[in-house]
Design a protein around this motif. Structure first.
Motif, PDB file in Angstrom:
ATOM      1  N   ILE A 143      -0.103 -40.351  34.455  1.00  0.00           N
ATOM      2  CA  ILE A 143       1.181 -39.873  33.905  1.00  0.00           C
ATOM      3  C   ILE A 143       2.180 -41.028  33.788  1.00  0.00           C
ATOM      4  O   ILE A 143       2.875 -41.172  32.773  1.00  0.00           O
ATOM      5  CB  ILE A 143       1.756 -38.737  34.784  1.00  0.00           C
ATOM      6  N   LEU A 144       2.225 -41.868  34.823  1.00  0.00           N
ATOM      7  CA  LEU A 144       3.192 -42.976  34.791  1.00  0.00           C
ATOM      8  C   LEU A 144       2.845 -43.991  33.706  1.00  0.00           C
ATOM      9  O   LEU A 144       3.746 -44.581  33.085  1.00  0.00           O
ATOM     10  CB  LEU A 144       3.276 -43.656  36.164  1.00  0.00           C
ATOM     11  N   ILE A 178       7.489 -35.717  37.319  1.00  0.00           N
ATOM     12  CA  ILE A 178       6.831 -36.962  36.875  1.00  0.00           C
ATOM     13  C   ILE A 178       6.120 -36.703  35.536  1.00  0.00           C
ATOM     14  O   ILE A 178       6.160 -37.532  34.612  1.00  0.00           O
ATOM     15  CB  ILE A 178       5.836 -37.471  37.944  1.00  0.00           C
ATOM     16  N   TYR A 179       5.492 -35.536  35.445  1.00  0.00           N
ATOM     17  CA  TYR A 179       4.811 -35.189  34.190  1.00  0.00           C
ATOM     18  C   TYR A 179       5.818 -35.101  33.040  1.00  0.00           C
ATOM     19  O   TYR A 179       5.529 -35.506  31.908  1.00  0.00           O
ATOM     20  CB  TYR A 179       4.057 -33.863  34.345  1.00  0.00           C
ATOM     21  N   LEU A 180       7.006 -34.586  33.346  1.00  0.00           N
ATOM     22  CA  LEU A 180       8.055 -34.518  32.317  1.00  0.00           C
ATOM     23  C   LEU A 180       8.365 -35.927  31.794  1.00  0.00           C
ATOM     24  O   LEU A 180       8.511 -36.122  30.579  1.00  0.00           O
ATOM     25  CB  LEU A 180       9.309 -33.863  32.909  1.00  0.00           C
ATOM     26  N   LEU A 181       8.428 -36.888  32.706  1.00  0.00           N
ATOM     27  CA  LEU A 181       8.678 -38.280  32.286  1.00  0.00           C
ATOM     28  C   LEU A 181       7.571 -38.768  31.354  1.00  0.00           C
ATOM     29  O   LEU A 181       7.840 -39.380  30.312  1.00  0.00           O
ATOM     30  CB  LEU A 181       8.704 -39.195  33.511  1.00  0.00           C
ATOM     31  N   GLY A 182       6.327 -38.497  31.754  1.00  0.00           N
ATOM     32  CA  GLY A 182       5.183 -38.918  30.936  1.00  0.00           C
ATOM     33  C   GLY A 182       5.194 -38.239  29.576  1.00  0.00           C
ATOM     34  O   GLY A 182       4.977 -38.889  28.538  1.00  0.00           O
ATOM     35  N   ALA A 183       5.467 -36.927  29.578  1.00  0.00           N
ATOM     36  CA  ALA A 183       5.493 -36.178  28.317  1.00  0.00           C
ATOM     37  C   ALA A 183       6.606 -36.705  27.413  1.00  0.00           C
ATOM     38  O   ALA A 183       6.439 -36.802  26.191  1.00  0.00           O
ATOM     39  CB  ALA A 183       5.688 -34.694  28.603  1.00  0.00           C
ATOM     40  N   SER A 208     -17.370 -31.112  35.286  1.00  0.00           N
ATOM     41  CA  SER A 208     -15.943 -30.802  35.397  1.00  0.00           C
ATOM     42  C   SER A 208     -15.289 -31.851  36.287  1.00  0.00           C
ATOM     43  O   SER A 208     -15.853 -32.229  37.319  1.00  0.00           O
ATOM     44  CB  SER A 208     -15.793 -29.395  35.983  1.00  0.00           C
ATOM     45  N   TYR A 209     -14.129 -32.321  35.859  1.00  0.00           N
ATOM     46  CA  TYR A 209     -13.420 -33.341  36.630  1.00  0.00           C
ATOM     47  C   TYR A 209     -12.023 -32.844  37.001  1.00  0.00           C
ATOM     48  O   TYR A 209     -11.389 -32.106  36.246  1.00  0.00           O
ATOM     49  CB  TYR A 209     -13.262 -34.625  35.806  1.00  0.00           C
ATOM     50  N   HIS A 210     -11.583 -33.253  38.169  1.00  0.00           N
ATOM     51  CA  HIS A 210     -10.193 -33.023  38.586  1.00  0.00           C
ATOM     52  C   HIS A 210      -9.632 -34.366  39.014  1.00  0.00           C
ATOM     53  O   HIS A 210     -10.254 -35.052  39.850  1.00  0.00           O
ATOM     54  CB  HIS A 210     -10.139 -32.041  39.763  1.00  0.00           C
ATOM     55  N   ALA A 211      -8.518 -34.729  38.451  1.00  0.00           N
ATOM     56  CA  ALA A 211      -7.918 -36.017  38.838  1.00  0.00           C
ATOM     57  C   ALA A 211      -7.465 -35.944  40.287  1.00  0.00           C
ATOM     58  O   ALA A 211      -6.935 -34.913  40.723  1.00  0.00           O
ATOM     59  CB  ALA A 211      -6.726 -36.314  37.932  1.00  0.00           C
ATOM     60  N   GLY A 260      -4.279 -35.753  33.622  1.00  0.00           N
ATOM     61  CA  GLY A 260      -3.481 -36.207  34.757  1.00  0.00           C
ATOM     62  C   GLY A 260      -2.570 -35.104  35.279  1.00  0.00           C
ATOM     63  O   GLY A 260      -2.357 -34.972  36.486  1.00  0.00           O
ATOM     64  N   SER A 261      -2.046 -34.287  34.365  1.00  0.00           N
ATOM     65  CA  SER A 261      -1.097 -33.241  34.785  1.00  0.00           C
ATOM     66  C   SER A 261      -1.788 -32.124  35.570  1.00  0.00           C
ATOM     67  O   SER A 261      -1.111 -31.263  36.140  1.00  0.00           O
ATOM     68  CB  SER A 261      -0.407 -32.648  33.554  1.00  0.00           C
TER      69      SER A 261
END
Lengths: 286, 316
Positions: A265-266, A165-170, A253-256, A221-222
């Motif tokens: 990402i989408l 999914i990250y690949l799509l976003g990138a 510090s944040y973590h999605a 997001g990734s």
């Protein structure tokens, strides 16, 4: 409005559909990747990374790495976001800008093919070529993981899915820059710098010092790709105080969360693709 | 095959403050070869790019066979082959692969593909290079493959933007012969060129533009007649270097409009009328006993060149 019927030459075959034309663009773009050595170069980089990891793990057998499947996969898989950034930049960075800069677009676009078919065809090719590289990296990771810690945990497959999914976003992000710039080198460099360092730096500054969640960042997001391999899943927000007395500063510090990460990402994938296409559609071949 | 046509209606294209095409209305119908002439920067290539939807017009529209190119590019360009500027071919691909790419995009069936690719590469004399990568080809070789790509679909309409660019003299002659062959096959050829000889040799009609505006569109003969006043010209060489009174003598012959002393023993004579007037002038020059040793009627090219220069210079 229905498309008009063109004058039919007695011997001329009908035009393929937009979808068929898109698949042809994908097919020849993949051939171009292989022929231009771009795919081979990325494959070699991937093999060097996993080869080095395999050698180091086999030689040193670090306890912290081999203690559990999650620890193993969490460490090995950490490089995947950088590899995705490389794939997106090298396969997609000049996909559109190169057509203008190198004048190859003059060869293609004077024919009856819509720009949308070319754009999506090129994007599909970049996705498929990158997915093959990621799959090879994953396969060698799983082979090593199986040898040291047994079958991969189910969470690894979640992480693998998030990586795709990250690949799509990138790629959405990359194709936007590829449409924006007329120089292929410029779009590759800007994409690489932003995906590898730029966003990470901004995320750190914004979250640690300004105490704002960097929900606008695809790299933030990734984070779910690595976080999902951490049990328990990291807290959405945490803070620590550094120093004492009046000089003490609080770092946030944040973590999605997983839904949030997927959504970020989408949004990049969809908006990047749409904005990139709209820019490309308006661009003149001058 | 129904009537072939290319129409532009009030076509305008601005690049910032610069107007490349200015309210261009042009209707070309039928099977013929039309030369599209104009000086550098006149808007020829921009017009051809708009015709192939590579450039968006600021206003106005273009129709090919009645189909709006901007709204329905696929359908409008379906019967067309086009060569715009000098495209680069994907350097990692061979001519066979590059043409297969185009053939597949156009839906040429697999059973015909190999044969057609070989045929068009043969036509442009690139068959020997069919499996070599195009990255190392010279400009002229690439242009030959580009011409082959435009011929691949056996188009009814050919849009060519200076097709001889980058070719050596032999290549130029081959392109001319290809276009002459195509003319015989009942096609509509719309070709920009700065080679007036090329246009005069095989175009039936000519459209001239300057600063984005259409100056004239008509058959070559009528353009020459309208712009040059229906006259023709001959160049004569005289044997004697004593030219006293000669110019006046020639000027006095019936039908002669203008006499120009262009070289030591050479005169350019402009006169009205067609071939009969030319024949009469020759006999009268001989009868005038001024020592004519050669008589060269101006070619179609030089007459077109005169018309071109008059138009561009005078803004018609």
């Amino acid at each position: 409005m229905a498309a008009p019927t063109p004058t039919v030459h007695e011997a001329r075959a009908p035009l393929p559909t937009d979808f068929t034309q898109m698949t042809r663009v994908t097919q020849y773009e993949l051939l171009n990747y292989v022929r231009s050595l771009r795919f081979i170069v990325l494959l070699i980089i991937t093999l060097i990374i996993v080869g080095a990891l395999t050698g180091v793990t086999a030689y040193y057998r670090p306890g912290a790495l081999l203690v559990s499947g999650l620890a193993f996969y969490g460490t090995w898989w950490a490089a995947i976001t950088a590899l995705i950034a490389l794939c997106a930049a090298l396969f997609g960075g000049d996909a559109i800008s190169g057509e203008f800069q190198n004048k190859t677009g003059y060869f293609l676009f004077a024919h009856p093919v819509r720009r949308s078919a070319v754009f999506l065809g090129k994007m599909s090719a970049a996705f498929l070529a990158s997915a093959v590289i990621i799959a090879i990296y994953a396969a060698i990771t799983v082979a090593n993981g199986w040898y040291y810690t047994g079958a991969p945990p189910i969470l690894f497959w979640d992480s693998f899915g998030f990586a795709l999914i990250y690949l799509l976003g990138a790629l959405g992000f990359t194709f936007l820059f590829s449409s924006l710039f007329k120089s292929g080198a410029m779009s590759i460099i800007v994409t690489l710098v932003l995906l590898l360092f730029g966003f990470a730096l901004i995320d750190e500054l914004v979250s640690a010092l300004a105490h704002v969640e960097p929900w606008f960042s695809i790299v933030y997001g990734s984070g779910i790709i690595g976080d999902v391999l951490t049990v328990p899943y990291p807290a959405h927000y945490s803070s620590m105080t550094v120093g004492m007395g009046p000089r003490a500063i609080t770092l946030s510090s944040y973590h999605a969360t997983i839904p949030e990460g997927i959504a970020i990402i989408l949004v990049y994938a969809v908006l990047g693709t749409i904005a990139g296409y709209l820019l490309f559609r308006q661009e003149d071949f001058t | 095959m129904s009537d072939l046509s290319i129409e532009t209606s009030h076509l305008t294209k601005n690049f910032g403050d610069f107007t490349a095409v200015n309210d261009l209305t042009l209707n070309v119908h039928g099977t013929k070869c039309v030369g599209f002439l104009g000086p550098n920067g006149a808007g020829k290539t921009t017009t051809l790019k708009i015709l192939t939807a590579m450039v968006h017009p600021t206003s106005g529209r273009v129709l090919i066979n009645g189909i709006d190119v901007q709204a329905h590019k696929r359908e409008a360009l379906y019967p067309c082959g086009a060569l715009i500027e000098s495209p680069e071919i994907y350097p990692a691909l061979t001519p066979r692969e590059a043409l297969s790419y185009i053939a597949e995009l156009r839906g040429i069936p697999a059973s015909e593909r190999t044969g057609r690719i070989k045929a068009v590469l043969d036509q442009v004399r690139m068959a020997d290079w069919i499996d070599k990568r195009t990255g190392k080809f010279s400009k002229g070789m690439k242009q030959r493959v580009n011409i082959a790509a435009s011929l691949l679909p056996d188009p009814d309409i050919l849009l060519l933007d200076e097709p001889s660019t980058g070719l050596d003299p032999r290549g130029m002659a081959e392109v001319r012969s290809i276009i002459l062959d195509l003319k015989k096959q009942q096609k509509l050829i719309f070709m920009s060129s700065h080679l007036l000889g090329e246009v005069a040799d095989f175009c039936d009609e000519v459209a001239m533009i300057d600063q984005g505006k259409l100056l004239i569109y008509d058959t070559i003969e009528r353009v020459i007649e309208r712009v040059n006043g229906g006259g023709a010209a001959v160049e004569i060489d005289l044997a004697s270097s004593d030219l006293t009174g000669v110019q006046e003598k020639i000027q006095g012959l019936p039908g002669v409009d203008h006499v120009e002393h262009v070289d030591t023993r050479t005169f350019l004579i402009r006169f009205g009328g067609g071939l009969p007037a030319q024949e009469r002038l020759l006999s009268e020059l001989v009868a005038a006993k001024i020592g004519v040793i050669s008589y060269k009627p101006s070619s179609g090219m030089s007459r077109l060149e005169d018309a071109y220069l008059n138009l561009i210079k005078g803004g018609y």
